[in-house]
Design a protein around this motif. Structure first.
Motif, PDB file in Angstrom:
ATOM      1  N   UNK A  51       0.865  -1.179   0.000  1.00  0.00           N
ATOM      2  CA  UNK A  51       0.000   0.000   0.000  1.00  0.00           C
ATOM      3  C   UNK A  51       0.899   1.226   0.000  1.00  0.00           C
ATOM      4  N   UNK A  52       0.707   2.094  -1.001  1.00  0.00           N
ATOM      5  CA  UNK A  52       1.558   3.264  -1.225  1.00  0.00           C
ATOM      6  C   UNK A  52       0.790   4.537  -0.869  1.00  0.00           C
ATOM      7  N   UNK A  53       1.233   5.288   0.138  1.00  0.00           N
ATOM      8  CA  UNK A  53       0.591   6.578   0.415  1.00  0.00           C
ATOM      9  C   UNK A  53       0.849   7.558  -0.738  1.00  0.00           C
ATOM     10  N   UNK A  54       0.063   8.608  -0.833  1.00  0.00           N
ATOM     11  CA  UNK A  54       0.281   9.597  -1.888  1.00  0.00           C
ATOM     12  C   UNK A  54       1.720  10.126  -1.870  1.00  0.00           C
ATOM     13  N   UNK A  55       2.356  10.130  -3.037  1.00  0.00           N
ATOM     14  CA  UNK A  55       3.692  10.681  -3.197  1.00  0.00           C
ATOM     15  C   UNK A  55       4.827   9.844  -2.630  1.00  0.00           C
ATOM     16  N   UNK A  56       4.538   8.710  -2.031  1.00  0.00           N
ATOM     17  CA  UNK A  56       5.590   7.898  -1.406  1.00  0.00           C
ATOM     18  C   UNK A  56       6.531   7.311  -2.449  1.00  0.00           C
ATOM     19  N   UNK A  57       7.826   7.318  -2.145  1.00  0.00           N
ATOM     20  CA  UNK A  57       8.835   6.717  -3.018  1.00  0.00           C
ATOM     21  C   UNK A  57       9.763   5.847  -2.180  1.00  0.00           C
ATOM     22  N   UNK A  58      10.171   4.728  -2.743  1.00  0.00           N
ATOM     23  CA  UNK A  58      11.161   3.883  -2.082  1.00  0.00           C
ATOM     24  C   UNK A  58      12.546   4.413  -2.417  1.00  0.00           C
ATOM     25  N   UNK A  59      13.536   4.032  -1.638  1.00  0.00           N
ATOM     26  CA  UNK A  59      14.903   4.293  -2.086  1.00  0.00           C
ATOM     27  C   UNK A  59      15.213   3.343  -3.245  1.00  0.00           C
ATOM     28  N   UNK A  60      16.278   3.587  -3.975  1.00  0.00           N
ATOM     29  CA  UNK A  60      16.728   2.628  -4.973  1.00  0.00           C
ATOM     30  C   UNK A  60      17.129   1.379  -4.199  1.00  0.00           C
ATOM     31  N   UNK A  61      16.639   0.217  -4.623  1.00  0.00           N
ATOM     32  CA  UNK A  61      16.906  -1.012  -3.885  1.00  0.00           C
ATOM     33  C   UNK A  61      16.945  -2.223  -4.813  1.00  0.00           C
ATOM     34  N   UNK A  62      17.586  -3.286  -4.337  1.00  0.00           N
ATOM     35  CA  UNK A  62      17.588  -4.544  -5.079  1.00  0.00           C
ATOM     36  C   UNK A  62      16.618  -5.516  -4.413  1.00  0.00           C
ATOM     37  N   UNK A  63      16.624  -6.761  -4.869  1.00  0.00           N
ATOM     38  CA  UNK A  63      15.751  -7.796  -4.306  1.00  0.00           C
ATOM     39  C   UNK A  63      16.565  -9.025  -3.937  1.00  0.00           C
TER      40      UNK A  63
END
Length: 164
Positions: A51-63
């Motif tokens: 669930x993504x709040x408005x405007x939320x961004x993750x950092x650059x990440x791997x898996x």
């Protein structure tokens, strides 16, 4: 993986498919949530809703070297992809950026893949389904500062309640 991705791309149209508003009480400020749907060690996958709040961004990440597929169920996300070049020092090269809406997906199978995801709306939550080729228990985030890339290892966080 292509057949599975094609089948799961239809999930947003399935009756009873969750919507972002149904997973976040109206009385609470929306927050980033990782909701487990289940894992199957015998078949080697994990599924969860994010669930993504408005405007939320993750950092650059791997898996952590896992393959993955991410399907948008509600809202619109921007996915910015990077190629991770670990030698001689950590270096990321921007590959492309893609806008994914309801019914769209991104898939990755390379261990040298990293990305950043962002909810493009300033006032509406988004919801996505994530399927990974194993349990995503750790990942690296990447920061570019003063011309150098650095990484930090994190433990993946998920809510304790499984939504199955």
């Amino acid at each position: 993986m292509n057949h599975l991705a094609a089948e799961l791309s239809q999930v947003a149209a399935w009756p009873g498919c969750p919507q972002a508003a149904g997973l976040s009480p109206a009385s609470e400020t929306p927050s980033y949530r990782r909701l487990p749907l289940g894992a199957d060690e015998a078949h080697g996958y994990e599924a969860l809703l994010i669930l993504w709040p408005p405007g939320h961004a993750t950092p650059i990440h791997d898996h952590d070297g896992l393959w993955g597929m991410e399907f948008v169920l509600d809202g619109v996300l921007e996915v910015e992809s990077f190629q991770l070049l670990p030698q001689p020092t950590i270096h990321l090269e921007r590959d492309h950026s893609r806008i994914v809406g309801v019914g769209d997906h991104v898939a990755f199978s390379q261990a040298d893949y990293a990305h950043r995801c962002r909810n493009l709306s300033r006032n509406r939550q988004a919801l996505s389904l994530h399927v990974y080729g194993g349990e995503l228990n750790r990942y690296h985030s990447f920061i570019h500062d003063h011309g150098q890339w650095s990484s930090e290892l994190h433990q993946a966080v998920r809510e304790s309640t499984t939504l199955a």
